[in-house]
Design an enzyme around this catalytic site. Structure first.
Site, PDB file in Angstrom:
ATOM      1  N   HIS A   1      -5.449  -8.282   1.132  1.00  0.00           N
ATOM      2  CA  HIS A   1      -4.948  -8.269   2.469  1.00  0.00           C
ATOM      3  C   HIS A   1      -3.993  -9.283   2.385  1.00  0.00           C
ATOM      4  CE1 HIS A   1      -6.800  -4.690   4.444  1.00  0.00           C
ATOM      5  NE2 HIS A   1      -8.123  -5.006   3.858  1.00  0.00           N
TER       6      HIS A   1
ATOM      7  N   ASP B   1     -11.315  -9.301  -0.212  1.00  0.00           N
ATOM      8  CA  ASP B   1     -11.178  -9.938   1.030  1.00  0.00           C
ATOM      9  C   ASP B   1     -11.553 -11.104   0.991  1.00  0.00           C
ATOM     10  OD1 ASP B   1     -10.177  -7.341   1.731  1.00  0.00           O
ATOM     11  OD2 ASP B   1     -11.512  -6.597   2.633  1.00  0.00           O
TER      12      ASP B   1
ATOM     13  N   ASP C   1       4.467   1.845  11.412  1.00  0.00           N
ATOM     14  CA  ASP C   1       5.562   1.753  12.346  1.00  0.00           C
ATOM     15  C   ASP C   1       6.493   2.684  11.970  1.00  0.00           C
ATOM     16  OD1 ASP C   1       7.321   0.636  14.670  1.00  0.00           O
ATOM     17  OD2 ASP C   1       5.950  -1.196  14.310  1.00  0.00           O
TER      18      ASP C   1
ATOM     19  N   ASP D   1      -3.005  -3.693   0.743  1.00  0.00           N
ATOM     20  CA  ASP D   1      -3.766  -2.669   1.726  1.00  0.00           C
ATOM     21  C   ASP D   1      -3.070  -3.052   3.266  1.00  0.00           C
ATOM     22  OD1 ASP D   1      -5.140  -0.912   3.126  1.00  0.00           O
ATOM     23  OD2 ASP D   1      -7.166  -1.969   2.854  1.00  0.00           O
TER      24      ASP D   1
ATOM     25  N   LYS E   1      -1.375  -0.992   5.304  1.00  0.00           N
ATOM     26  CA  LYS E   1      -1.776   0.131   6.269  1.00  0.00           C
ATOM     27  C   LYS E   1      -0.632   0.099   7.241  1.00  0.00           C
ATOM     28  CE  LYS E   1      -6.678   0.106   6.375  1.00  0.00           C
ATOM     29  NZ  LYS E   1      -6.962  -1.110   5.432  1.00  0.00           N
TER      30      LYS E   1
ATOM     31  N   THR F   1      11.271  -0.319  10.809  1.00  0.00           N
ATOM     32  CA  THR F   1      10.675  -1.369  10.699  1.00  0.00           C
ATOM     33  C   THR F   1       9.904  -1.580   9.530  1.00  0.00           C
ATOM     34  OG1 THR F   1      10.624  -1.259  13.291  1.00  0.00           O
ATOM     35  CG2 THR F   1       9.061  -2.523  12.253  1.00  0.00           C
TER      36      THR F   1
ATOM     37  N   GLN G   1     -18.380   0.076   9.694  1.00  0.00           N
ATOM     38  CA  GLN G   1     -18.173   0.224   8.340  1.00  0.00           C
ATOM     39  C   GLN G   1     -19.167   1.258   8.144  1.00  0.00           C
ATOM     40  OE1 GLN G   1     -16.502   1.169   6.089  1.00  0.00           O
ATOM     41  NE2 GLN G   1     -16.029  -0.432   4.764  1.00  0.00           N
ATOM     42  N   GLN G   2     -19.214   2.187   7.430  1.00  0.00           N
ATOM     43  CA  GLN G   2     -20.151   3.074   6.954  1.00  0.00           C
ATOM     44  C   GLN G   2     -20.197   3.361   5.395  1.00  0.00           C
ATOM     45  OE1 GLN G   2     -20.459   6.504  10.114  1.00  0.00           O
ATOM     46  NE2 GLN G   2     -18.569   6.286   9.237  1.00  0.00           N
ATOM     47  N   TYR G   3     -21.482   3.304   4.656  1.00  0.00           N
ATOM     48  CA  TYR G   3     -21.308   3.080   3.310  1.00  0.00           C
ATOM     49  C   TYR G   3     -21.944   4.427   2.608  1.00  0.00           C
ATOM     50  CZ  TYR G   3     -20.006  -1.896   3.315  1.00  0.00           C
ATOM     51  OH  TYR G   3     -19.483  -3.078   3.479  1.00  0.00           O
TER      52      TYR G   3
ATOM     53  N   SER H   1     -12.054  -4.584  -3.684  1.00  0.00           N
ATOM     54  CA  SER H   1     -11.412  -4.998  -2.607  1.00  0.00           C
ATOM     55  C   SER H   1     -11.769  -6.722  -2.187  1.00  0.00           C
ATOM     56  CB  SER H   1     -12.156  -4.355  -1.198  1.00  0.00           C
ATOM     57  OG  SER H   1     -11.461  -4.897  -0.227  1.00  0.00           O
TER      58      SER H   1
ATOM     59  N   GLY I   1     -16.004  -3.726  -1.914  1.00  0.00           N
ATOM     60  CA  GLY I   1     -15.812  -5.161  -1.350  1.00  0.00           C
ATOM     61  C   GLY I   1     -17.016  -6.093  -1.468  1.00  0.00           C
TER      62      GLY I   1
END
Ligand code: 5IU
Length: 465
Positions: free
Chosen positions: A265, A241, A299, A294, A296, A303, A415-417, A239, A435
């Site tokens: 992203h 980011d 809509d 990513d 997400k 759209t 966030q939970q790991y 990831s 990430g």
């Protein structure tokens, strides 16, 4: 103190060599930072560097008709050498002028002239190699380059492959030896730097035309994903980011062999351009990993279709896969699948069935059931889920799990790991989305290798691949 030792100490004192922890452009954390630009403010040091370089040129018996400095720091050094050695100077522009003569090489020369390249520091040798290429393209002969300082990151071999002999005044090993000898740094710092250099050897990109892999065009995304997992023995998705595509591009060249997918992203990048994203796509083809945006989507179908294909990002042009919330109902998937039909490459999506964040409202049986039903209905386009548990026994769907860290349980924002083993064994993950565990580590490539090894070992054991 010998002459060279005293020069090294002077360079340390004017902070041309710094020791500590520095983030390089590539994102790598380095224990040494070398910046020779400061020498232009110290005429004695500048001359001393030129004299040492001149000595090496004389001793090596380099035959040359002209000398070409690589911008910028090497230019003042080259000027002094040209004046002392009585050779005309050439300069290779960094960029082609977009007006007038469009000359890349400034200065007078004859075809077949022998030209010596001068550079201040060599790491991979790429700027020397590019300069040689431009000079050769103008009919000049290039057989030698001289640098003041060699970081010993394989530049010498890289240049040998381009038929260029590398002459140098100092290597990093010699600099460290002098600095320890004259008590500027400790033995321990010297060892750390030596280890960093050993672990960060470079290679130049091949100049041979690349064979573009087209096999993937005739495969579905699902088939391709399965093939990548088996061939590369990795179920790691990075990831990425990061703030810029430049940084992601650099990193993906290093981590490419270790990952099956790269997740980004696009809307957090400060330098997004179609040119750069297509460059990343090319890298993904070369190293054989999928590109996941990513996004997400969440809509109504109409759209989302525009968000997927239009605007600044034109996601459908480059993302093999996208993530989709199932909240608006299955029309969202129908819309994306329709839009993807106008792209002449396979496309697909991952449904977000569950989230890793604390208190996620997706933690609901009906929600998850809805996601599985939708996946089955649109199984040509939906190749799996973003999930925190195994949702279906239908193994055509890949379960991709974010929220992975080997030595952390979460962040301050929900966030939970879990560990790779917990994710695959306890939660039924096929693909690990990792990430910050990699991005914030001291050596990203090494950490990625660790997650790849651990992840694939457990995956192989439990899924009997
Ligand atoms: N991500 C999650 N959890 C989720 C979903 C997406 O963490 O449930 I859906 C994304 C967010 C981030 C990455 O881009 O996965 C995880 O990053 P870290 O490993 O740095 O926490």
């Amino acid at each position: 103190m010998d002459d060279l030792g005293s020069l090294v100490v002077k360079l340390f004192d004017i902070e041309a060599f710094k020791f500590g922890s520095f983030k390089l452009k590539s994102g790598i954390q380095s224990p040494i930072y070398i910046d020779l630009r400061v020498i232009i403010s110290y005429p004695d040091i500048l001359r001393s560097i030129a004299v040492h370089m001149n000595d090496i040129i004389q001793r090596a018996n380099v035959a040359c008709d002209s000398i070409c400095g690589v911008p910028y720091t090497a230019l003042p050094i080259a000027s002094i050498i040209c004046a002392d050695y009585k050779r005309p100077m050439l300069i290779r522009r960094k960029e082609k002028k977009d007006y007038g003569t469009k000359k890349l090489i400034e200065g007078k020369f004859q075809p077949n002239d022998r030209c010596l390249i001068i550079e201040d520091i060599v790491t991979s040798g790429s700027s020397v190699a590019e300069t040689a290429e431009s000079l050769r393209a103008e009919g000049l002969q290039v057989t030698d380059a001289i640098v003041f300082f060699d970081r010993e990151q394989n530049g010498e071999n890289n240049l040998k492959e381009k038929n260029i002999r590398l002459l140098r005044v100092l290597t990093i090993t010699e600099v460290l030896r002098y600095l320890v000898k004259y008590s500027r740094i400790t033995e321990e710092i010297s060892k750390t730097v030596q280890m960093f250099i050993r672990e960060n050897q470079t290679q130049l990109p091949s100049s041979k035309p690349e064979i573009v892999e087209t096999k993937h065009l005739s495969m579905s995304i699902r088939e391709r994903f399965q093939m990548i997992l088996k061939e590369k023995k990795t179920n790691l998705c990075l990831s990425a980011d990061l703030p810029s595509l430049d940084e992601i591009i650099e990193l993906s060249k290093q981590i490419g062999p270790n990952i099956c997918m790269l997740k980004i992203h696009c809307d957090i990048l400060n330098d997004f351009s179609m040119e750069k994203i297509l460059q990343l796509k090319e890298i993904s083809r070369k190293f054989n990993f999928l590109l996941l945006e990513d996004r997400k989507f969440a809509d109504i179908g109409n759209t989302v279709k525009s968000q997927y294909t239009k605007g600044l990002f034109q996601i459908s042009q480059w993302a093999d896969l996208v993530t989709v919330h199932i909240l608006p109902g299955e029309g969202i998937v129908e819309a994306l699948e329709q839009a993807a039909q106008s792209i002449n490459e396979p496309r697909g999506c991952l449904l977000i069935a569950q989230m890793s964040s604390k208190g996620a409202l997706t933690d609901n049986e009906d929600y998850v059931k809805g996601a599985v039903q939708c996946a089955k209905k649109y199984s040509n386009f939906v190749i799996g889920f973003i999930s925190q548990s195994r949702l279906t026994t239908d193994n055509q769907f890949l379960h991709c799990t974010p929220g992975i860290h080997l030595n952390n349980t979460g962040d301050q924002l929900g966030q939970q790991y879990v560990t790779p083993r917990q994710a695959i064994d306890g939660r039924g993950a096929d693909i690990l989305i990792v990430g910050r565990a990699i991005l914030d580590s001291i050596n990203r490539v090494k950490t990625a290798e660790e997650y790849q090894e651990e992840g694939y070992r457990v995956y192989e054991q439990l899924r009997h691949v």
